[in-house]
Design a protein around this motif. Structure first.
Motif, PDB file in Angstrom:
ATOM      1  N   UNK A 181      51.849  41.518  37.669  1.00 24.01           N
ATOM      2  CA  UNK A 181      52.986  41.400  36.610  1.00 24.01           C
ATOM      3  C   UNK A 181      52.614  42.220  35.349  1.00 24.01           C
ATOM      4  N   UNK A 182      51.573  42.808  35.398  1.00 21.83           N
ATOM      5  CA  UNK A 182      51.231  43.992  34.387  1.00 21.83           C
ATOM      6  C   UNK A 182      50.850  45.070  35.058  1.00 21.83           C
ATOM      7  N   UNK A 183      50.138  45.097  36.070  1.00 22.12           N
ATOM      8  CA  UNK A 183      49.771  46.407  36.839  1.00 22.12           C
ATOM      9  C   UNK A 183      50.445  46.494  38.169  1.00 22.12           C
ATOM     10  N   UNK A 184      51.588  47.181  38.429  1.00 17.14           N
ATOM     11  CA  UNK A 184      52.261  47.347  39.753  1.00 17.14           C
ATOM     12  C   UNK A 184      51.613  47.552  40.944  1.00 17.14           C
ATOM     13  N   UNK A 185      51.584  46.808  41.917  1.00 15.25           N
ATOM     14  CA  UNK A 185      50.813  46.991  43.130  1.00 15.25           C
ATOM     15  C   UNK A 185      51.038  48.421  43.834  1.00 15.25           C
ATOM     16  N   UNK A 186      50.124  48.987  44.060  1.00 16.67           N
ATOM     17  CA  UNK A 186      50.261  50.359  44.817  1.00 16.67           C
ATOM     18  C   UNK A 186      50.237  51.608  43.756  1.00 16.67           C
ATOM     19  N   UNK A 187      50.183  51.383  42.386  1.00 18.25           N
ATOM     20  CA  UNK A 187      50.955  52.296  41.571  1.00 18.25           C
ATOM     21  C   UNK A 187      49.623  52.986  41.139  1.00 18.25           C
ATOM     22  N   UNK A 188      49.832  54.206  40.685  1.00 17.91           N
ATOM     23  CA  UNK A 188      48.790  55.029  40.181  1.00 17.91           C
ATOM     24  C   UNK A 188      47.943  54.365  39.084  1.00 17.91           C
ATOM     25  N   UNK A 189      48.541  53.590  38.322  1.00 18.69           N
ATOM     26  CA  UNK A 189      47.880  52.656  37.400  1.00 18.69           C
ATOM     27  C   UNK A 189      46.494  51.992  38.006  1.00 18.69           C
ATOM     28  N   UNK A 190      47.096  51.211  39.026  1.00 17.57           N
ATOM     29  CA  UNK A 190      45.976  50.370  39.784  1.00 17.57           C
ATOM     30  C   UNK A 190      45.040  51.232  40.371  1.00 17.57           C
ATOM     31  N   UNK A 191      45.466  52.258  40.733  1.00 21.70           N
ATOM     32  CA  UNK A 191      44.495  53.293  41.311  1.00 21.70           C
ATOM     33  C   UNK A 191      43.470  53.673  40.259  1.00 21.70           C
ATOM     34  N   UNK A 192      43.847  54.048  39.122  1.00 20.65           N
ATOM     35  CA  UNK A 192      43.072  54.682  37.946  1.00 20.65           C
ATOM     36  C   UNK A 192      42.392  53.399  37.523  1.00 20.65           C
ATOM     37  N   UNK A 193      42.827  52.368  37.629  1.00 21.73           N
ATOM     38  CA  UNK A 193      42.029  51.009  36.967  1.00 21.73           C
ATOM     39  C   UNK A 193      40.811  50.786  38.024  1.00 21.73           C
ATOM     40  N   UNK A 194      41.079  50.943  39.176  1.00 19.66           N
ATOM     41  CA  UNK A 194      40.037  50.548  39.988  1.00 19.66           C
ATOM     42  C   UNK A 194      38.967  51.749  39.885  1.00 19.66           C
ATOM     43  N   UNK A 195      39.353  53.045  39.520  1.00 19.44           N
ATOM     44  CA  UNK A 195      38.360  54.035  39.360  1.00 19.44           C
ATOM     45  C   UNK A 195      37.508  53.741  38.010  1.00 19.44           C
ATOM     46  N   UNK A 196      37.964  53.070  37.325  1.00 16.84           N
ATOM     47  CA  UNK A 196      37.433  53.045  35.891  1.00 16.84           C
ATOM     48  C   UNK A 196      36.267  51.970  36.002  1.00 16.84           C
ATOM     49  N   UNK A 197      36.490  50.906  37.077  1.00 13.75           N
ATOM     50  CA  UNK A 197      35.487  49.967  37.161  1.00 13.75           C
ATOM     51  C   UNK A 197      34.124  50.468  37.850  1.00 13.75           C
ATOM     52  N   UNK A 198      33.124  50.057  37.247  1.00 13.07           N
ATOM     53  CA  UNK A 198      31.639  50.681  37.902  1.00 13.07           C
ATOM     54  C   UNK A 198      31.637  50.504  39.368  1.00 13.07           C
ATOM     55  N   UNK A 199      31.890  49.565  39.894  1.00  6.53           N
ATOM     56  CA  UNK A 199      31.647  49.374  41.276  1.00  6.53           C
ATOM     57  C   UNK A 199      32.719  50.020  41.983  1.00  6.53           C
ATOM     58  N   UNK A 200      34.043  50.398  41.387  1.00  7.97           N
ATOM     59  CA  UNK A 200      34.767  51.485  41.884  1.00  7.97           C
ATOM     60  C   UNK A 200      35.891  50.653  42.940  1.00  7.97           C
ATOM     61  N   UNK A 201      36.112  49.511  42.438  1.00  9.57           N
ATOM     62  CA  UNK A 201      37.150  48.559  43.104  1.00  9.57           C
ATOM     63  C   UNK A 201      37.513  47.634  42.216  1.00  9.57           C
ATOM     64  N   UNK A 202      38.814  47.020  42.657  1.00  8.85           N
ATOM     65  CA  UNK A 202      39.157  45.702  41.968  1.00  8.85           C
ATOM     66  C   UNK A 202      38.809  44.568  42.394  1.00  8.85           C
ATOM     67  N   UNK A 203      38.693  43.589  41.786  1.00  9.36           N
ATOM     68  CA  UNK A 203      38.297  42.408  42.307  1.00  9.36           C
ATOM     69  C   UNK A 203      39.371  41.528  43.028  1.00  9.36           C
ATOM     70  N   UNK A 204      38.664  40.744  43.992  1.00 11.14           N
ATOM     71  CA  UNK A 204      39.657  39.942  44.991  1.00 11.14           C
ATOM     72  C   UNK A 204      39.419  38.290  44.525  1.00 11.14           C
ATOM     73  N   UNK A 205      40.657  37.546  44.930  1.00 14.71           N
ATOM     74  CA  UNK A 205      40.608  36.171  44.236  1.00 14.71           C
ATOM     75  C   UNK A 205      39.211  35.352  44.897  1.00 14.71           C
ATOM     76  N   UNK A 206      38.577  35.875  46.100  1.00 15.80           N
ATOM     77  CA  UNK A 206      37.469  35.229  46.541  1.00 15.80           C
ATOM     78  C   UNK A 206      36.390  35.472  45.696  1.00 15.80           C
ATOM     79  N   UNK A 207      36.253  36.704  45.021  1.00 14.55           N
ATOM     80  CA  UNK A 207      35.120  37.082  44.478  1.00 14.55           C
ATOM     81  C   UNK A 207      35.021  35.984  43.247  1.00 14.55           C
ATOM     82  N   UNK A 208      35.777  35.525  42.727  1.00 16.33           N
ATOM     83  CA  UNK A 208      36.007  34.514  41.720  1.00 16.33           C
ATOM     84  C   UNK A 208      35.509  33.170  42.424  1.00 16.33           C
ATOM     85  N   UNK A 209      36.377  32.828  43.354  1.00 13.15           N
ATOM     86  CA  UNK A 209      35.953  31.571  44.270  1.00 13.15           C
ATOM     87  C   UNK A 209      34.375  31.314  44.497  1.00 13.15           C
ATOM     88  N   UNK A 210      33.773  32.301  44.722  1.00 17.46           N
ATOM     89  CA  UNK A 210      32.403  32.342  45.115  1.00 17.46           C
ATOM     90  C   UNK A 210      31.565  32.059  43.880  1.00 17.46           C
TER      91      UNK A 210
END
Length: 241
Positions: A181-210
């Motif tokens: 709702x804030x970052x459109x799926x598949x957008x350059x904003x999403x890709x740039x955000x993933x690149x800015x995270x030290x592990x170089x990816x976005x999280x997944x719901x299962x990461x939190x569930x673990x």
């Protein structure tokens, strides 16, 4: 002792991953959500409720606590409501305080007598990496940061009763309605955000569930009052959304 977990906002996104994970561990799961899950399990119960409504929340809390021996409370429900200062209505703070604080308090008060009687309980509050500060997240960041202080206080009060209270602070988690709702799926904003995270990816719901599964376990009985950032390192670096 059978284990019964309340999961707020447990129908979709992170909440659904949490619910499925706890079901896989043999628990009964009671989902409190405005929307019903689009999946089923024989040990899954859905109670429809708007957690912004204090009276409705209190009614459901009483009913669930009366009908079930609740051992786990996972308060996952949350809303962002992004706005710059000038555009932020004061009502956002009131509403998010009810959702993030008020609902948690009401639910805990309802199930606490049973947890104390059994001398066992697990309370897990969903904070956010935004608790450290994030532009346009005034009401959200304030209340998510407040959950950390609230949880640390509850941890001190409840530790003698065998009840632990811990917080999880997710970073950007893709595949959820709140995130996209804030970052459109598949957008350059999403890709740039993933690149800015030290592990170089976005999280997944299962990461939190673990992370929830760890705090929920009996083996975590010596861990209380802690905040676990599930954020790919975003809490120790710079992050721009």
């Amino acid at each position: 002792m059978s284990e019964v977990a309340i999961v707020t906002g447990g129908s979709a996104g992170i909440g659904a991953a949490i619910s499925r994970t706890l079901l896989a561990r043999g628990m009964q799961v009671i989902v409190l959500d405005r929307n019903a899950p689009d999946w089923a399990d024989e040990r899954l119960v859905h109670r429809q409720v708007d957690l912004f409504d204090a009276e409705a929340t209190a009614s459901v809390a009483t009913a669930v606590a009366t009908q079930h021996a609740v051992t786990h409370l996972i308060h996952n429900a949350g809303v962002i409501r992004p706005n710059l200062i000038e555009a932020t209505p004061p009502g956002d703070f009131t509403d998010l305080a009810q959702l993030h604080f008020g609902a948690a308090l009401t639910l805990l008060k309802a199930v606490l007598p049973g947890m104390r009687e059994r001398r066992f309980g697990r309370v897990i509050l969903m904070s956010s990496r935004a608790a450290l500060g994030a532009a346009t997240r005034g009401a959200y960041a304030a209340t998510k940061a407040g959950l950390i202080g609230l949880g640390r206080t509850w941890a001190l009060e409840l530790a003698p009763d065998g009840i632990t209270v811990n917080m999880i602070a997710p970073g950007p988690i893709a595949g959820t309605q709140m995130f996209h709702g804030v970052v459109p799926a598949g957008s350059e904003q999403e890709a740039a955000l993933a690149r800015a995270i030290p592990v170089r990816r976005l999280g997944a719901p299962q990461d939190v569930a673990n992370a929830v599964a760890f705090f929920a376990g009996r083996e975590a009985g010596f861990v209380t009052g802690q905040t676990l950032y599930v954020c790919g390192g975003a809490s120790i670096g710079q992050l721009t959304v």
